[in-house]
Write a protein that holds these residues in place. Structure first.
Motif, short mmCIF file in Angstrom:
data_model
loop_
_atom_site.label_atom_id
_atom_site.label_comp_id
_atom_site.label_asym_id
_atom_site.label_seq_id
_atom_site.Cartn_x
_atom_site.Cartn_y
_atom_site.Cartn_z
N LEU A 132 0.83 -1.21 0.00
CA LEU A 132 0.00 0.00 0.00
C LEU A 132 0.86 1.25 0.00
O LEU A 132 0.48 2.28 -0.55
CB LEU A 132 -0.90 0.02 1.23
CG LEU A 132 -2.24 -0.72 1.15
CD1 LEU A 132 -2.88 -0.76 2.52
CD2 LEU A 132 -3.16 -0.06 0.14
N ALA A 133 2.02 1.17 0.65
CA ALA A 133 2.86 2.36 0.79
C ALA A 133 3.68 2.66 -0.45
O ALA A 133 4.01 3.81 -0.71
CB ALA A 133 3.80 2.17 1.99
N GLN A 134 3.98 1.64 -1.25
CA GLN A 134 4.87 1.86 -2.39
C GLN A 134 4.50 0.91 -3.53
O GLN A 134 5.12 -0.13 -3.72
CB GLN A 134 6.33 1.63 -1.99
CG GLN A 134 6.84 2.62 -0.95
CD GLN A 134 8.29 2.34 -0.54
OE1 GLN A 134 8.84 1.31 -0.88
NE2 GLN A 134 8.88 3.27 0.17
N SER A 135 3.48 1.28 -4.27
CA SER A 135 3.05 0.44 -5.37
C SER A 135 2.16 1.26 -6.29
O SER A 135 2.00 2.47 -6.11
CB SER A 135 2.30 -0.79 -4.84
OG SER A 135 1.98 -1.67 -5.89
N SER A 136 1.56 0.59 -7.26
CA SER A 136 0.62 1.26 -8.14
C SER A 136 -0.31 0.21 -8.74
O SER A 136 0.00 -0.99 -8.71
CB SER A 136 1.33 2.03 -9.27
OG SER A 136 2.00 1.12 -10.14
N VAL A 137 -1.42 0.64 -9.28
CA VAL A 137 -2.35 -0.27 -9.94
C VAL A 137 -2.94 0.44 -11.15
O VAL A 137 -3.36 1.59 -11.05
CB VAL A 137 -3.46 -0.74 -8.97
CG1 VAL A 137 -4.22 0.43 -8.36
CG2 VAL A 137 -4.44 -1.67 -9.68
N ARG A 138 -2.93 -0.23 -12.26
CA ARG A 138 -3.54 0.33 -13.46
C ARG A 138 -5.05 0.21 -13.34
O ARG A 138 -5.59 -0.78 -12.83
CB ARG A 138 -3.04 -0.40 -14.71
CG ARG A 138 -1.57 -0.15 -15.02
CD ARG A 138 -1.21 -0.67 -16.40
NE ARG A 138 -1.92 0.05 -17.44
CZ ARG A 138 -1.52 1.22 -17.95
NH1 ARG A 138 -0.43 1.80 -17.51
NH2 ARG A 138 -2.23 1.81 -18.89
N MET A 139 -5.75 1.22 -13.83
CA MET A 139 -7.20 1.23 -13.71
C MET A 139 -7.84 0.09 -14.50
O MET A 139 -8.89 -0.42 -14.10
CB MET A 139 -7.77 2.57 -14.16
CG MET A 139 -7.27 3.78 -13.36
SD MET A 139 -7.47 3.59 -11.57
CE MET A 139 -9.24 3.62 -11.40
N ASN A 140 -7.21 -0.34 -15.58
CA ASN A 140 -7.80 -1.45 -16.35
C ASN A 140 -7.60 -2.80 -15.67
O ASN A 140 -8.21 -3.79 -16.03
CB ASN A 140 -7.28 -1.48 -17.79
CG ASN A 140 -5.78 -1.67 -17.88
OD1 ASN A 140 -5.10 -1.86 -16.87
ND2 ASN A 140 -5.25 -1.59 -19.10
N ARG A 141 -6.74 -2.85 -14.66
CA ARG A 141 -6.63 -4.05 -13.83
C ARG A 141 -7.72 -4.02 -12.76
O ARG A 141 -8.31 -5.05 -12.44
CB ARG A 141 -5.26 -4.14 -13.18
CG ARG A 141 -5.10 -5.37 -12.30
CD ARG A 141 -3.73 -5.45 -11.68
NE ARG A 141 -3.61 -6.61 -10.82
CZ ARG A 141 -2.56 -6.87 -10.06
NH1 ARG A 141 -1.52 -6.05 -10.06
NH2 ARG A 141 -2.53 -7.95 -9.29
N LEU A 142 -7.96 -2.85 -12.22
CA LEU A 142 -9.00 -2.70 -11.20
C LEU A 142 -10.38 -2.89 -11.82
O LEU A 142 -11.26 -3.55 -11.25
CB LEU A 142 -8.88 -1.30 -10.57
CG LEU A 142 -9.69 -1.02 -9.31
CD1 LEU A 142 -9.27 -1.92 -8.16
CD2 LEU A 142 -9.51 0.46 -8.93
N PHE A 143 -10.56 -2.31 -13.01
CA PHE A 143 -11.84 -2.40 -13.73
C PHE A 143 -11.57 -2.97 -15.14
O PHE A 143 -11.37 -2.20 -16.09
CB PHE A 143 -12.49 -1.03 -13.85
CG PHE A 143 -12.72 -0.33 -12.54
CD1 PHE A 143 -13.56 -0.87 -11.59
CD2 PHE A 143 -12.11 0.88 -12.26
CE1 PHE A 143 -13.79 -0.23 -10.37
CE2 PHE A 143 -12.33 1.54 -11.06
CZ PHE A 143 -13.17 0.97 -10.11
N PRO A 144 -11.54 -4.29 -15.30
CA PRO A 144 -11.21 -4.89 -16.61
C PRO A 144 -12.22 -4.54 -17.70
O PRO A 144 -11.87 -4.53 -18.88
CB PRO A 144 -11.23 -6.40 -16.32
CG PRO A 144 -11.05 -6.51 -14.84
CD PRO A 144 -11.71 -5.32 -14.26
N TYR A 145 -13.46 -4.27 -17.34
CA TYR A 145 -14.50 -3.96 -18.31
C TYR A 145 -14.97 -2.52 -18.12
O TYR A 145 -15.14 -2.05 -16.99
CB TYR A 145 -15.67 -4.92 -18.17
CG TYR A 145 -15.26 -6.37 -18.24
CD1 TYR A 145 -14.94 -6.96 -19.47
CD2 TYR A 145 -15.16 -7.14 -17.09
CE1 TYR A 145 -14.55 -8.29 -19.54
CE2 TYR A 145 -14.76 -8.48 -17.16
CZ TYR A 145 -14.45 -9.03 -18.37
OH TYR A 145 -14.05 -10.34 -18.44
#
Length: 231
Positions: A91-104
């Motif tokens: 949580l402190a040092q990372s990232s997430v692409r929005m298309n991974r969070l919301f594939p559709y």
């Protein structure tokens, strides 16, 4: 009281901390397993249900609190389900692409996530009687378009500041206004266990430290997770 989104009678209570996230954090809340609510006016108020009035703001009509903002609520639930599964170091040092969070329907879902924070921001303004015009907030929700000045930062907060991983809460709203009374920069925090979220309103041209690596659906396709300061 009138619903701040559409102007109809405000007849329903909006959870200021999402009910699904509270249930995920505390599992069961009952007479024998209460949680304790603290604010400037109430200390160690014993709550026997997540549906307690102390956890809600009665500032929306039934339609705005259900069908109009249901997609925004679902998008936030998806975000929290993802974040709650991450270790605090990630949580402190990372990232997430929005298309991974919301594939559709990534773009549409990202906007709905943004609009959840717009809705909660508006409820907190109304609840705290903060002198901020909610016209742009209402317009964003009714049009399904992002509010141009609302930004979000997500990550981990020092447990000593947050009160421990088994707690949840909202900070006060910190406001800077221009001389004409319009908001220059407004920020507040929410935390749910190890997850900390900072929501900010920044007028055009404002450059604040909190905006560094913050997220807006019209500007970012990735959420950069951060470690919030210890003070």
């Amino acid at each position: 009281m009138k619903c701040w989104i559409c102007g109809e009678e405000a007849t329903t209570g909006e959870h200021l901390l999402k009910a699904a996230s509270l249930r995920a954090l505390f599992t069961t809340v009952s007479q024998t397993r209460p949680i304790f609510y603290n604010s400037e006016r109430k200390r160690n108020k014993r709550l026997q249900s997540i549906d307690s009035k102390y956890l809600k703001s009665k500032s929306l009509c039934a339609r705005c609190n259900s069908s109009r903002t249901q997609a925004a609520d679902r998008a936030f639930d998806i975000l929290m389900s993802y974040l709650e599964g991450l270790p605090s170091k990630v949580l402190a040092q990372s990232s997430v692409r929005m298309n991974r969070l919301f594939p559709y329907c990534t773009r549409a879902q990202s906007v709905q996530l943004h609009l959840y924070f717009v809705k909660l921001f508006g409820c907190l303004v109304r609840e705290g009687e903060v002198p901020i015009d909610l016209g742009d907030f209402s317009a964003a929700i009714c049009s399904g378009k992002p509010h141009p000045d609302i930004y979000v930062a997500i990550g981990a907060m020092d447990r000593a500041i947050a009160g421990g991983s088994g707690t949840a809460g909202l900070s006060d709203m910190h406001c800077d206004f221009y001389k004409d009374g319009k908001p220059a920069f407004v920020a507040w925090f929410m935390h749910m266990g190890d997850v900390c979220i900072q929501v900010m309103l920044a007028a055009a041209g404002e450059h604040r430290d909190g905006l560094i690596n913050s997220w807006h659906p019209s500007r970012n396709k990735r959420l950069l997770l951060r470690e919030f300061p210890k003070e």
